[in-house]
Design a protein around this motif. Structure first.
Motif, PDB file in Angstrom:
ATOM      1  N   ALA A   1      31.321 -24.071  83.306  1.00 40.60           N
ATOM      2  CA  ALA A   1      30.727 -23.858  81.987  1.00 40.60           C
ATOM      3  C   ALA A   1      29.244 -23.555  82.071  1.00 40.60           C
ATOM      4  CB  ALA A   1      30.968 -25.083  81.105  1.00 40.60           C
ATOM      5  N   HIS A   2      28.603 -23.876  83.194  1.00 36.27           N
ATOM      6  CA  HIS A   2      27.170 -23.603  83.331  1.00 36.27           C
ATOM      7  C   HIS A   2      26.884 -22.104  83.454  1.00 36.27           C
ATOM      8  CE1 HIS A   2      27.260 -22.694  87.715  1.00 36.27           C
ATOM      9  NE2 HIS A   2      28.293 -23.534  87.709  1.00 36.27           N
ATOM     10  N   LEU A   3      27.919 -21.291  83.635  1.00 42.49           N
ATOM     11  CA  LEU A   3      27.730 -19.837  83.677  1.00 42.49           C
ATOM     12  C   LEU A   3      27.676 -19.227  82.281  1.00 42.49           C
ATOM     13  CD1 LEU A   3      30.181 -18.926  86.590  1.00 42.49           C
ATOM     14  CD2 LEU A   3      27.714 -19.351  86.711  1.00 42.49           C
ATOM     15  N   LEU A   4      28.010 -20.001  81.270  1.00 43.85           N
ATOM     16  CA  LEU A   4      28.001 -19.541  79.881  1.00 43.85           C
ATOM     17  C   LEU A   4      26.701 -19.921  79.179  1.00 43.85           C
ATOM     18  CD1 LEU A   4      31.591 -20.744  78.921  1.00 43.85           C
ATOM     19  CD2 LEU A   4      30.879 -18.340  78.913  1.00 43.85           C
ATOM     20  N   ARG A   5      26.372 -19.165  78.159  1.00 48.35           N
ATOM     21  CA  ARG A   5      25.253 -19.498  77.278  1.00 48.35           C
ATOM     22  C   ARG A   5      25.703 -19.317  75.830  1.00 48.35           C
ATOM     23  NH1 ARG A   5      23.816 -20.630  81.600  1.00 48.35           N
ATOM     24  NH2 ARG A   5      21.784 -20.384  82.602  1.00 48.35           N
ATOM     25  N   PRO A   6      25.287 -20.208  74.919  1.00 50.81           N
ATOM     26  CA  PRO A   6      25.580 -20.002  73.492  1.00 50.81           C
ATOM     27  C   PRO A   6      24.689 -18.891  72.958  1.00 50.81           C
ATOM     28  CG  PRO A   6      24.182 -21.924  73.776  1.00 50.81           C
ATOM     29  CD  PRO A   6      24.497 -21.423  75.162  1.00 50.81           C
ATOM     30  N   TRP A   7      25.244 -18.011  72.125  1.00 50.08           N
ATOM     31  CA  TRP A   7      24.432 -16.870  71.663  1.00 50.08           C
ATOM     32  C   TRP A   7      24.391 -16.728  70.159  1.00 50.08           C
ATOM     33  CZ3 TRP A   7      21.080 -14.623  74.705  1.00 50.08           C
ATOM     34  CH2 TRP A   7      20.427 -13.478  74.242  1.00 50.08           C
ATOM     35  N   ASP A   8      25.524 -16.815  69.472  1.00 56.16           N
ATOM     36  CA  ASP A   8      25.508 -16.594  68.028  1.00 56.16           C
ATOM     37  C   ASP A   8      26.786 -17.136  67.412  1.00 56.16           C
ATOM     38  OD1 ASP A   8      24.396 -15.764  65.633  1.00 56.16           O
ATOM     39  OD2 ASP A   8      23.969 -13.728  66.330  1.00 56.16           O
ATOM     40  N   ARG A   9      26.841 -17.093  66.095  1.00 51.39           N
ATOM     41  CA  ARG A   9      28.021 -17.536  65.348  1.00 51.39           C
ATOM     42  C   ARG A   9      28.143 -16.700  64.086  1.00 51.39           C
ATOM     43  NH1 ARG A   9      28.848 -23.652  62.769  1.00 51.39           N
ATOM     44  NH2 ARG A   9      30.955 -23.305  61.899  1.00 51.39           N
ATOM     45  N   TRP A  10      29.327 -16.138  63.874  1.00 52.69           N
ATOM     46  CA  TRP A  10      29.565 -15.282  62.719  1.00 52.69           C
ATOM     47  C   TRP A  10      30.885 -15.654  62.054  1.00 52.69           C
ATOM     48  CZ3 TRP A  10      26.648 -11.048  60.889  1.00 52.69           C
ATOM     49  CH2 TRP A  10      25.513 -10.731  61.652  1.00 52.69           C
ATOM     50  N   THR A  11      30.900 -15.584  60.735  1.00 51.34           N
ATOM     51  CA  THR A  11      32.122 -15.829  59.972  1.00 51.34           C
ATOM     52  C   THR A  11      32.483 -14.567  59.198  1.00 51.34           C
ATOM     53  OG1 THR A  11      31.594 -18.170  59.715  1.00 51.34           O
ATOM     54  CG2 THR A  11      33.222 -17.249  58.200  1.00 51.34           C
ATOM     55  N   THR A  12      33.734 -14.146  59.318  1.00 48.56           N
ATOM     56  CA  THR A  12      34.217 -12.960  58.597  1.00 48.56           C
ATOM     57  C   THR A  12      33.998 -13.150  57.098  1.00 48.56           C
ATOM     58  OG1 THR A  12      35.959 -12.796  60.266  1.00 48.56           O
ATOM     59  CG2 THR A  12      36.163 -11.390  58.309  1.00 48.56           C
ATOM     60  N   PRO A  13      33.392 -12.192  56.416  1.00 46.01           N
ATOM     61  CA  PRO A  13      33.178 -12.343  54.971  1.00 46.01           C
ATOM     62  C   PRO A  13      34.490 -12.285  54.205  1.00 46.01           C
ATOM     63  CG  PRO A  13      32.583 -10.137  55.687  1.00 46.01           C
ATOM     64  CD  PRO A  13      32.864 -10.916  56.926  1.00 46.01           C
ATOM     65  N   VAL A  14      34.416 -12.671  52.950  1.00 52.68           N
ATOM     66  CA  VAL A  14      35.591 -12.622  52.077  1.00 52.68           C
ATOM     67  C   VAL A  14      36.046 -11.172  51.900  1.00 52.68           C
ATOM     68  CG1 VAL A  14      36.431 -13.062  49.736  1.00 52.68           C
ATOM     69  CG2 VAL A  14      34.955 -14.731  50.859  1.00 52.68           C
TER      70      VAL A  14
ATOM     71  N   ALA B   1      18.376 -19.729  68.631  1.00 54.69           N
ATOM     72  CA  ALA B   1      18.501 -20.545  67.430  1.00 54.69           C
ATOM     73  C   ALA B   1      19.664 -19.979  66.630  1.00 54.69           C
ATOM     74  CB  ALA B   1      17.215 -20.510  66.619  1.00 54.69           C
ATOM     75  N   ILE B   2      20.759 -20.712  66.570  1.00 57.21           N
ATOM     76  CA  ILE B   2      21.972 -20.234  65.921  1.00 57.21           C
ATOM     77  C   ILE B   2      22.047 -20.822  64.519  1.00 57.21           C
ATOM     78  CG2 ILE B   2      24.502 -20.227  66.031  1.00 57.21           C
ATOM     79  CD1 ILE B   2      24.205 -20.376  69.091  1.00 57.21           C
ATOM     80  N   ALA B   3      22.260 -19.947  63.529  1.00 55.82           N
ATOM     81  CA  ALA B   3      22.265 -20.377  62.130  1.00 55.82           C
ATOM     82  C   ALA B   3      23.390 -21.367  61.881  1.00 55.82           C
ATOM     83  CB  ALA B   3      22.439 -19.169  61.215  1.00 55.82           C
ATOM     84  N   PRO B   4      23.097 -22.504  61.238  1.00 56.08           N
ATOM     85  CA  PRO B   4      24.153 -23.465  60.906  1.00 56.08           C
ATOM     86  C   PRO B   4      25.218 -22.815  60.041  1.00 56.08           C
ATOM     87  CG  PRO B   4      21.978 -24.411  60.558  1.00 56.08           C
ATOM     88  CD  PRO B   4      21.768 -22.955  60.791  1.00 56.08           C
ATOM     89  N   GLY B   5      26.465 -22.990  60.406  1.00 56.20           N
ATOM     90  CA  GLY B   5      27.560 -22.428  59.607  1.00 56.20           C
ATOM     91  C   GLY B   5      27.831 -20.983  59.896  1.00 56.20           C
ATOM     92  N   GLY B   6      27.017 -20.342  60.742  1.00 57.92           N
ATOM     93  CA  GLY B   6      27.272 -18.951  61.108  1.00 57.92           C
ATOM     94  C   GLY B   6      26.622 -17.976  60.145  1.00 57.92           C
ATOM     95  N   ASN B   7      26.647 -16.695  60.518  1.00 59.61           N
ATOM     96  CA  ASN B   7      26.071 -15.633  59.693  1.00 59.61           C
ATOM     97  C   ASN B   7      27.086 -15.133  58.676  1.00 59.61           C
ATOM     98  OD1 ASN B   7      23.354 -15.046  60.958  1.00 59.61           O
ATOM     99  ND2 ASN B   7      24.662 -14.964  62.762  1.00 59.61           N
TER     100      ASN B   7
END
Length: 260
Positions: A165-178, A254-260
């Motif tokens: 898992a040390h080869l991974l990095r967190p990058w972003d979070r997105w939620t499909t819109p309605v 810095a990843i937005a809480p709850g995703g974009n």
């Protein structure tokens, strides 16, 4: 109006009632062969997919119940670290790390794993005893995992391996819109291509795959030469400005809480 004799009219689903599924995807990167920057591995999906049909995407997919069942420690930051970065609970964080590694292996053949007891960053996490590796998983095991048989933990244990898992990095979070009939809350990871391996186009979900410079891919997405969803284009645009893989991996996010 009825659907005709002997047929039921199709159910009408309110846009806001579409369930949001958990997903994880990873931008696999390597240093560009010429001129600096980074290259990213893209899959060009077949037109028959139920989600993002025909689009250019990173490897990944839905986080499955079996990804929640893992108990083996991995090498690298623990679930609480990932949970804090993505703004999720630790159970989901652990499942997402396992799930994205599983999807990457199923779709590309790249397995983020190392021998138990190997020296290096985080070696010995969880008190794993060194065992003789049984060799890497073979094509039949990859196909079985892709078909839903077994789980990543069991596969790694059978081969004396531990998830890297040390080869991974967190990058972003997105939620499909309605609106779309399928919606996902997707965690985006970045991973450097491990030495000595190369992804393939073995997945049936893609009509083609390629390594492409991140800046070229972003430009192609902006100009419409490659079809891609906004999250993919956004990640590519971020990666386009990097001098090399080392810079990407060292970049705090810095990843937005709850995703974009």
């Amino acid at each position: 109006m009825s659907g005709g004799p002997g047929r039921e009219a199709p159910a009408i689903v309110a846009p806001g009632s579409v369930p949001i599924r958990e997903a994880a995807t990873v931008a696999l990167i390597r240093d560009a062969r010429v001129g600096g920057g980074v290259e990213v591995f893209l899959q060009h999906r077949v037109a028959t997919m139920q989600f993002a049909a025909g689009m250019s995407v990173f490897p990944g997919g839905g986080v499955e119940p079996r990804d929640y069942h893992g108990t083996r420690p991995w090498r690298g930051p623990g679930p609480a670290w990932w949970a804090e970065r993505f703004g999720i609970d630790t159970d989901r964080a652990a499942a997402a790390v396992r799930g994205v590694a599983r999807e990457l292996f199923e779709e590309t053949g790249v397995l983020l794993a190392e021998p138990e007891g190997a020296s290096g960053s985080g070696a010995g996490v969880g008190g794993l005893a060194a065992t003789a590796p049984a060799g890497p998983p073979g094509p039949d095991e990859r196909r079985a995992l892709d078909a839903g048989e077994g789980d990543l933990d069991s596969l790694l244990a059978a081969h004396g391996l531990v998830l890297a898992a040390h080869l991974l990095r967190p990058w972003d979070r997105w939620t499909t819109p309605v609106g779309p009939p399928r919606r996902y809350d997707t965690l985006f990871f970045v991973a450097a291509l491990p030495a000595g391996v190369d992804p393939d186009g073995g997945t049936t979900e893609a009509r083609a795959t390629e390594w492409i410079r991140a800046d070229d891919a972003a430009q192609a997405g902006i100009l419409g030469r490659l079809g891609m969803l906004r999250p993919t284009l956004d990640v590519l645009s971020d990666l386009a400005g990097a001098a090399d893989v080392a810079e990407v991996l060292a970049t705090p996010r810095a990843i937005a809480p709850g995703g974009n």
